[in-house]
Design a protein around this motif. Structure first.
Motif, mmCIF file in Angstrom:
data_model
loop_
_atom_site.group_PDB
_atom_site.id
_atom_site.type_symbol
_atom_site.label_atom_id
_atom_site.label_comp_id
_atom_site.label_asym_id
_atom_site.label_seq_id
_atom_site.Cartn_x
_atom_site.Cartn_y
_atom_site.Cartn_z
ATOM 1 N N HIS A 1 10.037 -10.004 -8.622
ATOM 2 C CA HIS A 1 10.447 -11.111 -9.493
ATOM 3 C C HIS A 1 11.416 -10.659 -10.583
ATOM 4 N N GLY A 2 12.042 -9.496 -10.379
ATOM 5 C CA GLY A 2 13.122 -9.097 -11.267
ATOM 6 C C GLY A 2 12.713 -8.381 -12.535
ATOM 7 N N LEU A 3 11.489 -7.889 -12.596
ATOM 8 C CA LEU A 3 11.001 -7.223 -13.796
ATOM 9 C C LEU A 3 10.772 -5.743 -13.525
ATOM 10 N N ALA A 4 11.345 -4.902 -14.374
ATOM 11 C CA ALA A 4 11.201 -3.455 -14.235
ATOM 12 C C ALA A 4 10.312 -2.912 -15.350
ATOM 13 N N TYR A 5 9.435 -1.973 -14.985
ATOM 14 C CA TYR A 5 8.651 -1.225 -15.969
ATOM 15 C C TYR A 5 9.288 0.152 -16.115
ATOM 16 N N THR A 6 9.567 0.537 -17.349
ATOM 17 C CA THR A 6 10.223 1.810 -17.613
ATOM 18 C C THR A 6 9.610 2.458 -18.852
ATOM 19 N N VAL B 1 2.357 -1.784 1.478
ATOM 20 C CA VAL B 1 2.733 -1.973 0.083
ATOM 21 C C VAL B 1 4.045 -2.740 0.101
ATOM 22 N N LYS B 2 4.026 -3.958 -0.367
ATOM 23 C CA LYS B 2 5.156 -4.872 -0.178
ATOM 24 C C LYS B 2 6.468 -4.247 -0.650
ATOM 25 N N ALA B 3 7.491 -4.382 0.204
ATOM 26 C CA ALA B 3 8.873 -3.948 -0.068
ATOM 27 C C ALA B 3 9.032 -2.432 -0.084
ATOM 28 N N MET B 4 8.030 -1.699 0.431
ATOM 29 C CA MET B 4 8.093 -0.237 0.406
ATOM 30 C C MET B 4 7.754 0.342 1.780
ATOM 31 N N TYR B 5 8.425 1.462 2.121
ATOM 32 C CA TYR B 5 7.951 2.298 3.211
ATOM 33 C C TYR B 5 6.802 3.141 2.667
ATOM 34 N N LEU B 6 5.769 3.347 3.459
ATOM 35 C CA LEU B 6 4.650 4.147 2.963
ATOM 36 C C LEU B 6 5.055 5.604 2.746
ATOM 37 N N ASP B 7 6.068 6.089 3.473
ATOM 38 C CA ASP B 7 6.584 7.426 3.186
ATOM 39 C C ASP B 7 7.113 7.501 1.752
ATOM 40 N N GLN B 8 7.770 6.438 1.304
ATOM 41 C CA GLN B 8 8.253 6.396 -0.077
ATOM 42 C C GLN B 8 7.095 6.407 -1.063
ATOM 43 N N VAL B 9 6.069 5.638 -0.750
ATOM 44 C CA VAL B 9 4.898 5.555 -1.626
ATOM 45 C C VAL B 9 4.286 6.937 -1.811
ATOM 46 N N ARG B 10 4.186 7.681 -0.717
ATOM 47 C CA ARG B 10 3.637 9.035 -0.784
ATOM 48 C C ARG B 10 4.533 9.946 -1.616
ATOM 49 N N SER C 1 11.296 1.470 -8.140
ATOM 50 C CA SER C 1 11.392 1.965 -9.509
ATOM 51 C C SER C 1 10.078 1.794 -10.263
ATOM 52 N N ASN C 2 9.439 0.641 -10.108
ATOM 53 C CA ASN C 2 8.194 0.381 -10.827
ATOM 54 C C ASN C 2 7.077 1.325 -10.398
ATOM 55 N N LEU C 3 6.916 1.512 -9.088
ATOM 56 C CA LEU C 3 5.871 2.422 -8.623
ATOM 57 C C LEU C 3 6.169 3.854 -9.051
ATOM 58 N N ALA C 4 7.451 4.210 -9.092
ATOM 59 C CA ALA C 4 7.814 5.546 -9.573
ATOM 60 C C ALA C 4 7.391 5.709 -11.027
ATOM 61 N N TYR C 5 7.621 4.676 -11.840
ATOM 62 C CA TYR C 5 7.232 4.779 -13.245
ATOM 63 C C TYR C 5 5.711 4.866 -13.390
ATOM 64 N N TYR C 6 4.993 4.047 -12.660
ATOM 65 C CA TYR C 6 3.530 4.088 -12.735
ATOM 66 C C TYR C 6 3.000 5.467 -12.361
ATOM 67 N N GLU D 1 18.152 6.976 -16.829
ATOM 68 C CA GLU D 1 18.971 8.061 -16.297
ATOM 69 C C GLU D 1 18.186 9.353 -16.090
ATOM 70 N N THR D 2 16.991 9.481 -16.673
ATOM 71 C CA THR D 2 16.190 10.703 -16.520
ATOM 72 C C THR D 2 15.167 10.610 -15.396
ATOM 73 N N SER D 3 15.067 9.447 -14.759
ATOM 74 C CA SER D 3 14.058 9.262 -13.729
ATOM 75 C C SER D 3 14.381 10.074 -12.477
ATOM 76 N N ASP D 4 13.326 10.522 -11.784
ATOM 77 C CA ASP D 4 13.498 11.182 -10.494
ATOM 78 C C ASP D 4 13.694 10.175 -9.367
ATOM 79 N N CYS D 5 13.474 8.903 -9.656
ATOM 80 C CA CYS D 5 13.577 7.867 -8.623
ATOM 81 C C CYS D 5 15.006 7.346 -8.530
ATOM 82 N N PRO D 6 15.635 7.410 -7.337
ATOM 83 C CA PRO D 6 17.014 6.928 -7.195
ATOM 84 C C PRO D 6 17.192 5.473 -7.613
ATOM 85 N N ALA D 7 16.181 4.637 -7.396
ATOM 86 C CA ALA D 7 16.318 3.227 -7.750
ATOM 87 C C ALA D 7 16.480 3.047 -9.249
#
Length: 376
Positions: free
Chosen positions: A277-282, A42-51, A336-341, A303-309
């Motif tokens: 490409h610089g776009l965040a989903y929140t 998964v581009k730009a991610m460790y799979l441990d993070q994805v899990r 951040s985007n995968l955390a939101y999804y 500020e309420t997200s569980d994701c540090p990013a």
């Protein structure tokens, strides 16, 4: 853990469905979003993070993996799970879409498709049987039939020809897949934006009694309302006791609207590609970190997200990273985007379980709408 592939429908709320797919390598909670790990990452991610973000399953792709490092090599190295250090379920796409969209000098006939690699021009042949063989070498848990995906708009005659060919390839794919109790092969409904062709495709695939069904050939240029209308016409024809997978979709709104119509599984490159490409989903909607308004904004993305990013870095810093083309920009925004999804999918599942999906949908859409009014 079960040694067989099973789908259990746990709750419904309107047409929205909450279920579980159980396989030897793990359970997939549905509705599910599958991060795309096209070439074993998964581009730009460790799979441990994805899990850790809540992903039960990721996607790999036959086309890219057959080109490099090669399916036979992956098999010698222990299969894709061992190779990528992801011991959980993997779904593999058949490669058909990539052949049609990326490969050079392709030639398609009843047998399959011959094409030249977009990497080095090497010629390959991909048939329904070879696609299933490659997916077996990769040792994926959910495998896709080879199909022909055409871009819309297209003439009815061309859509019908591709749909009929895909049905014949589905039969050949199912025969090649055989009886594998712990795994599944999904058929792919085609038929473009023509209702009677979609219904004919869905009926024929349902008659094959496959373990799951995909809706393909959407998110290829048609407006969202066309996609949703196609789902409304197609999904009632598919068995209620089998998982339904909408391929290549999509935005958070696409996911929310499609769940409301009865879809169980999704994949899309959008959250990872957008992050690079610089776009965040929140929960406030989309935030374009390239915009100069963020240059001195000390607020985090959420500020309420569980994701540090999303929680711990300022928009000003993320804006700086994006404008400076730093690799960390893509890493943080993808995270951040995968955390939101995954947070969105978890919220959807909980809302279906408690019978308040319509309220959750309205609240989520209101958050996006209000976000459009904020200086984000």
């Amino acid at each position: 853990m079960t040694e067989r592939f099973r789908f259990n429908l746990l709750a419904t709320n309107g047409k929205a469905r909450r279920g579980e797919i159980t396989m030897p390598r793990g359970t997939v909670r549905t509705p599910a979003f599958m991060p795309v790990g096209t070439a074993g990452t998964v581009k730009a991610m460790y799979l441990d993070q994805v899990r850790e973000l809540g992903s039960d399953i990721i996607l790999g792709n036959v086309y890219h993996l057959m080109l490099r490092p090669g399916a036979e090599r992956v098999a010698r190295l222990g299969g894709l799970h061992e190779f990528a250090r992801w011991p959980y379920p993997i779904l593999t796409d058949s490669g058909g879409f990539q052949v049609m969209s990326l490969a050079d000098l392709r030639k398609l006939d009843e047998t399959g498709v011959r094409f030249k690699s977009h990497i080095d021009g090497t010629e390959y042949s991909l048939t329904p049987e070879r696609s299933i063989e490659i997916q077996g070498l990769l040792d994926s848990d959910i495998q896709m039939q080879l199909d022909e995906c055409i871009r819309l708009p297209a003439e009815r005659s061309e859509i019908e020809r591709a749909m009929e060919l895909s049905l014949r390839w589905a039969e050949r794919s199912a025969k090649a897949f055989g009886d594998q109790p712990g795994k599944a092969m999904f058929g792919i409904v085609q038929g473009g934006d023509v209702p009677d062709l979609r219904i004919r495709s869905a009926e024929a695939l349902a008659a094959m009694d496959l373990k799951g069904y995909s809706i393909g050939g959407l998110a290829v240029g048609e407006p969202q309302d066309v996609m949703l209308k196609t789902l409304e016409e197609t999904l009632p024809v598919l068995p209620e006791t089998k998982p339904r997978y909408l391929m290549g979709v999509g935005t958070p709104d696409d996911l929310l609207q499609s769940v409301a119509r009865g879809v169980d599984m999704f994949d899309c490159v959008m959250p990872t590609r957008a992050g690079r490409h610089g776009l965040a989903y929140t929960r406030f909607g989309k935030i374009n970190l390239r915009n100069a308004r963020h240059a001195e904004d000390q607020r985090p993305l959420d500020e309420t997200s569980d994701c540090p990013a999303a929680r711990d870095y300022s928009r000003a810093y993320l804006h700086h990273l994006v404008r400076a083309n730093e690799s960390l920009a893509g890493m943080l925004l993808t995270w951040s985007n995968l955390a939101y999804y995954q947070s969105l999918m978890a919220g959807i599942r909980a809302a279906i379980e408690t019978g308040r999906f319509d309220d959750f949908k309205t609240e989520t859409e209101h958050g996006w709408k209000c976000g459009d009014l904020l200086p984000i």
